[in-house]
Design a protein around this motif. Structure first.
Motif, PDB file in Angstrom:
ATOM      1  N   ASN A 174       0.865  -1.169   0.000  1.00  0.00           N
ATOM      2  CA  ASN A 174       0.000   0.000   0.000  1.00  0.00           C
ATOM      3  C   ASN A 174       0.905   1.222   0.000  1.00  0.00           C
ATOM      4  O   ASN A 174       1.420   1.611   1.027  1.00  0.00           O
ATOM      5  CB  ASN A 174      -0.915  -0.009   1.232  1.00  0.00           C
ATOM      6  N   HIS A 175       1.092   1.821  -1.160  1.00  0.00           N
ATOM      7  CA  HIS A 175       2.082   2.889  -1.300  1.00  0.00           C
ATOM      8  C   HIS A 175       1.554   4.291  -0.974  1.00  0.00           C
ATOM      9  O   HIS A 175       2.305   5.253  -1.012  1.00  0.00           O
ATOM     10  CB  HIS A 175       2.672   2.870  -2.707  1.00  0.00           C
ATOM     11  N   VAL A 176       0.290   4.408  -0.614  1.00  0.00           N
ATOM     12  CA  VAL A 176      -0.267   5.722  -0.309  1.00  0.00           C
ATOM     13  C   VAL A 176       0.397   6.268   0.958  1.00  0.00           C
ATOM     14  O   VAL A 176       0.385   5.619   2.003  1.00  0.00           O
ATOM     15  CB  VAL A 176      -1.802   5.645  -0.132  1.00  0.00           C
ATOM     16  N   GLY A 177       0.982   7.440   0.852  1.00  0.00           N
ATOM     17  CA  GLY A 177       1.602   8.072   2.006  1.00  0.00           C
ATOM     18  C   GLY A 177       2.941   7.475   2.413  1.00  0.00           C
ATOM     19  O   GLY A 177       3.421   7.738   3.498  1.00  0.00           O
ATOM     20  N   VAL A 178       3.546   6.677   1.549  1.00  0.00           N
ATOM     21  CA  VAL A 178       4.837   6.060   1.861  1.00  0.00           C
ATOM     22  C   VAL A 178       5.944   6.837   1.164  1.00  0.00           C
ATOM     23  O   VAL A 178       5.831   7.212  -0.005  1.00  0.00           O
ATOM     24  CB  VAL A 178       4.866   4.573   1.421  1.00  0.00           C
ATOM     25  N   MET A 179       7.029   7.085   1.892  1.00  0.00           N
ATOM     26  CA  MET A 179       8.203   7.771   1.342  1.00  0.00           C
ATOM     27  C   MET A 179       9.376   6.798   1.355  1.00  0.00           C
ATOM     28  O   MET A 179       9.592   6.093   2.339  1.00  0.00           O
ATOM     29  CB  MET A 179       8.542   9.007   2.178  1.00  0.00           C
ATOM     30  N   PHE A 180      10.127   6.783   0.241  1.00  0.00           N
ATOM     31  CA  PHE A 180      11.277   5.895   0.096  1.00  0.00           C
ATOM     32  C   PHE A 180      12.569   6.686   0.257  1.00  0.00           C
ATOM     33  O   PHE A 180      12.663   7.841  -0.157  1.00  0.00           O
ATOM     34  CB  PHE A 180      11.267   5.242  -1.292  1.00  0.00           C
ATOM     35  N   SER A 181      13.584   6.028   0.829  1.00  0.00           N
ATOM     36  CA  SER A 181      14.904   6.642   0.948  1.00  0.00           C
ATOM     37  C   SER A 181      15.975   5.556   0.887  1.00  0.00           C
ATOM     38  O   SER A 181      15.709   4.388   1.177  1.00  0.00           O
ATOM     39  CB  SER A 181      15.014   7.442   2.246  1.00  0.00           C
ATOM     40  N   LEU A 182      17.194   5.971   0.501  1.00  0.00           N
ATOM     41  CA  LEU A 182      18.333   5.056   0.432  1.00  0.00           C
ATOM     42  C   LEU A 182      19.150   5.173   1.705  1.00  0.00           C
ATOM     43  O   LEU A 182      19.340   6.269   2.229  1.00  0.00           O
ATOM     44  CB  LEU A 182      19.238   5.415  -0.755  1.00  0.00           C
ATOM     45  N   THR A 183      19.626   4.042   2.174  1.00  0.00           N
ATOM     46  CA  THR A 183      20.580   4.041   3.274  1.00  0.00           C
ATOM     47  C   THR A 183      21.723   3.122   2.867  1.00  0.00           C
ATOM     48  O   THR A 183      21.528   2.153   2.151  1.00  0.00           O
ATOM     49  CB  THR A 183      19.963   3.525   4.587  1.00  0.00           C
ATOM     50  N   ALA A 184      22.920   3.451   3.290  1.00  0.00           N
ATOM     51  CA  ALA A 184      24.082   2.624   2.955  1.00  0.00           C
ATOM     52  C   ALA A 184      25.240   3.005   3.850  1.00  0.00           C
ATOM     53  O   ALA A 184      25.250   4.071   4.459  1.00  0.00           O
ATOM     54  CB  ALA A 184      24.474   2.813   1.487  1.00  0.00           C
ATOM     55  N   GLU A 185      26.223   2.118   3.901  1.00  0.00           N
ATOM     56  CA  GLU A 185      27.439   2.434   4.638  1.00  0.00           C
ATOM     57  C   GLU A 185      28.149   3.607   3.974  1.00  0.00           C
ATOM     58  O   GLU A 185      28.709   4.464   4.606  1.00  0.00           O
ATOM     59  CB  GLU A 185      28.386   1.227   4.679  1.00  0.00           C
ATOM     60  N   SER A 186      28.139   3.615   2.643  1.00  0.00           N
ATOM     61  CA  SER A 186      28.776   4.687   1.886  1.00  0.00           C
ATOM     62  C   SER A 186      27.706   5.658   1.388  1.00  0.00           C
ATOM     63  O   SER A 186      26.808   5.264   0.654  1.00  0.00           O
ATOM     64  CB  SER A 186      29.519   4.103   0.676  1.00  0.00           C
ATOM     65  N   PRO A 187      27.798   6.927   1.759  1.00  0.00           N
ATOM     66  CA  PRO A 187      26.786   7.882   1.307  1.00  0.00           C
ATOM     67  C   PRO A 187      26.960   8.272  -0.161  1.00  0.00           C
ATOM     68  O   PRO A 187      26.168   9.012  -0.695  1.00  0.00           O
ATOM     69  CB  PRO A 187      27.017   9.082   2.222  1.00  0.00           C
ATOM     70  N   LEU A 188      27.988   7.763  -0.812  1.00  0.00           N
ATOM     71  CA  LEU A 188      28.267   8.158  -2.191  1.00  0.00           C
ATOM     72  C   LEU A 188      27.753   7.135  -3.198  1.00  0.00           C
ATOM     73  O   LEU A 188      28.455   6.784  -4.141  1.00  0.00           O
ATOM     74  CB  LEU A 188      29.785   8.368  -2.369  1.00  0.00           C
ATOM     75  N   LEU A 189      26.558   6.653  -3.013  1.00  0.00           N
ATOM     76  CA  LEU A 189      25.969   5.724  -3.975  1.00  0.00           C
ATOM     77  C   LEU A 189      25.699   6.451  -5.287  1.00  0.00           C
ATOM     78  O   LEU A 189      25.221   7.587  -5.272  1.00  0.00           O
ATOM     79  CB  LEU A 189      24.654   5.159  -3.448  1.00  0.00           C
TER      80      LEU A 189
ATOM     81  N   LYS B 264      36.240   0.116 -10.712  1.00  0.00           N
ATOM     82  CA  LYS B 264      36.286   0.707  -9.364  1.00  0.00           C
ATOM     83  C   LYS B 264      35.390  -0.053  -8.386  1.00  0.00           C
ATOM     84  O   LYS B 264      35.767  -0.282  -7.247  1.00  0.00           O
ATOM     85  CB  LYS B 264      35.870   2.175  -9.410  1.00  0.00           C
ATOM     86  N   THR B 265      34.187  -0.404  -8.817  1.00  0.00           N
ATOM     87  CA  THR B 265      33.229  -1.098  -7.952  1.00  0.00           C
ATOM     88  C   THR B 265      32.440  -2.105  -8.775  1.00  0.00           C
ATOM     89  O   THR B 265      31.795  -1.737  -9.752  1.00  0.00           O
ATOM     90  CB  THR B 265      32.249  -0.096  -7.300  1.00  0.00           C
ATOM     91  N   HIS B 266      32.501  -3.378  -8.362  1.00  0.00           N
ATOM     92  CA  HIS B 266      31.802  -4.451  -9.085  1.00  0.00           C
ATOM     93  C   HIS B 266      30.320  -4.556  -8.718  1.00  0.00           C
ATOM     94  O   HIS B 266      29.520  -5.057  -9.508  1.00  0.00           O
ATOM     95  CB  HIS B 266      32.449  -5.801  -8.810  1.00  0.00           C
ATOM     96  N   ALA B 267      29.978  -4.116  -7.492  1.00  0.00           N
ATOM     97  CA  ALA B 267      28.599  -4.277  -7.025  1.00  0.00           C
ATOM     98  C   ALA B 267      28.303  -3.259  -5.927  1.00  0.00           C
ATOM     99  O   ALA B 267      29.216  -2.777  -5.250  1.00  0.00           O
ATOM    100  CB  ALA B 267      28.384  -5.690  -6.490  1.00  0.00           C
ATOM    101  N   TYR B 268      27.024  -2.971  -5.777  1.00  0.00           N
ATOM    102  CA  TYR B 268      26.551  -2.082  -4.714  1.00  0.00           C
ATOM    103  C   TYR B 268      25.487  -2.826  -3.923  1.00  0.00           C
ATOM    104  O   TYR B 268      24.555  -3.385  -4.504  1.00  0.00           O
ATOM    105  CB  TYR B 268      25.953  -0.797  -5.297  1.00  0.00           C
ATOM    106  N   ASN B 269      25.641  -2.819  -2.613  1.00  0.00           N
ATOM    107  CA  ASN B 269      24.701  -3.468  -1.726  1.00  0.00           C
ATOM    108  C   ASN B 269      24.220  -2.399  -0.744  1.00  0.00           C
ATOM    109  O   ASN B 269      25.027  -1.828  -0.022  1.00  0.00           O
ATOM    110  CB  ASN B 269      25.403  -4.612  -0.996  1.00  0.00           C
ATOM    111  N   PHE B 270      22.939  -2.109  -0.754  1.00  0.00           N
ATOM    112  CA  PHE B 270      22.422  -1.060   0.119  1.00  0.00           C
ATOM    113  C   PHE B 270      20.988  -1.377   0.516  1.00  0.00           C
ATOM    114  O   PHE B 270      20.412  -2.374   0.085  1.00  0.00           O
ATOM    115  CB  PHE B 270      22.523   0.320  -0.544  1.00  0.00           C
ATOM    116  N   THR B 271      20.446  -0.520   1.348  1.00  0.00           N
ATOM    117  CA  THR B 271      19.102  -0.720   1.885  1.00  0.00           C
ATOM    118  C   THR B 271      18.195   0.414   1.438  1.00  0.00           C
ATOM    119  O   THR B 271      18.616   1.563   1.395  1.00  0.00           O
ATOM    120  CB  THR B 271      19.159  -0.758   3.430  1.00  0.00           C
ATOM    121  N   VAL B 272      16.959   0.071   1.106  1.00  0.00           N
ATOM    122  CA  VAL B 272      15.915   1.069   0.839  1.00  0.00           C
ATOM    123  C   VAL B 272      14.952   1.013   2.013  1.00  0.00           C
ATOM    124  O   VAL B 272      14.500  -0.062   2.412  1.00  0.00           O
ATOM    125  CB  VAL B 272      15.181   0.787  -0.487  1.00  0.00           C
ATOM    126  N   ARG B 273      14.663   2.191   2.544  1.00  0.00           N
ATOM    127  CA  ARG B 273      13.729   2.289   3.659  1.00  0.00           C
ATOM    128  C   ARG B 273      12.414   2.884   3.153  1.00  0.00           C
ATOM    129  O   ARG B 273      12.411   3.841   2.376  1.00  0.00           O
ATOM    130  CB  ARG B 273      14.313   3.156   4.768  1.00  0.00           C
TER     131      ARG B 273
END
Length: 159
Positions: free
Chosen positions: A55-70, A91-100
């Protein structure tokens, strides 16, 4: 409704009220973990994918990661994930991060995102030295080893 006139007049109207269930639970992602592959030659602004909640009504998405330079950005309202900076497999083979996902009632949940960068043939090979010097006799047999001045085999390296 009744007016204040004399004689008083009355009017009626039907009113339908629909009661919606309160969503006191945190947002629930449709997929537990997201995985995408992206070419290192992909353009800035290119679409990667969408993270979705039930239920996406009123939901806000954001990125979180160890490195803020995604090198990615997420649309806070839609969950659309885009490339925000050039990618480079070397430089970087993969990115692993979290979406809140945060709902208007203060509830939050998160999901993991893994983006694999696909290597493209975008770099020229280069030799590790500017010049190579080797010696061989003019009467040497076919497939003879070329030697350096110190009698070690001549090895030419490129990367």
């Amino acid at each position: 409704a009744t007016d204040n006139g004399s004689p008083q007049k009355h009017s009626h109207v039907n009113v339908n009220i629909h009661v919606k269930r309160a969503h006191n639970a945190p947002p629930r992602f449709i997929v537990k973990e997201y995985f995408w592959e992206v070419s290192e030659n992909a353009d800035v602004g290119e679409f990667i994918g969408i993270v979705e909640v039930e239920n996406h009504v009123g939901v806000m998405f954001s990125l979180t990661a160890e490195s803020p330079l995604l090198p990615f950005v997420i649309n806070p309202s839609t969950g659309v994930l885009l490339i925000d900076a050039p990618l480079d497999y070397e430089k970087t083979h993969a990115y692993n991060f979290t979406v809140r996902a945060s709902s208007m009632n203060g509830m939050e949940s998160s999901t993991k995102v893994l983006i694999i960068i696909k290597d493209e043939n975008d770099n020229f090979p280069y030799f590790t030295q500017n010049s190579y010097i080797g010696y061989i006799s003019e009467v040497a047999a076919l497939n003879s080893v070329v030697l350096m001045e110190n009698n070690m085999p001549l090895v030419i390296k490129a990367r």
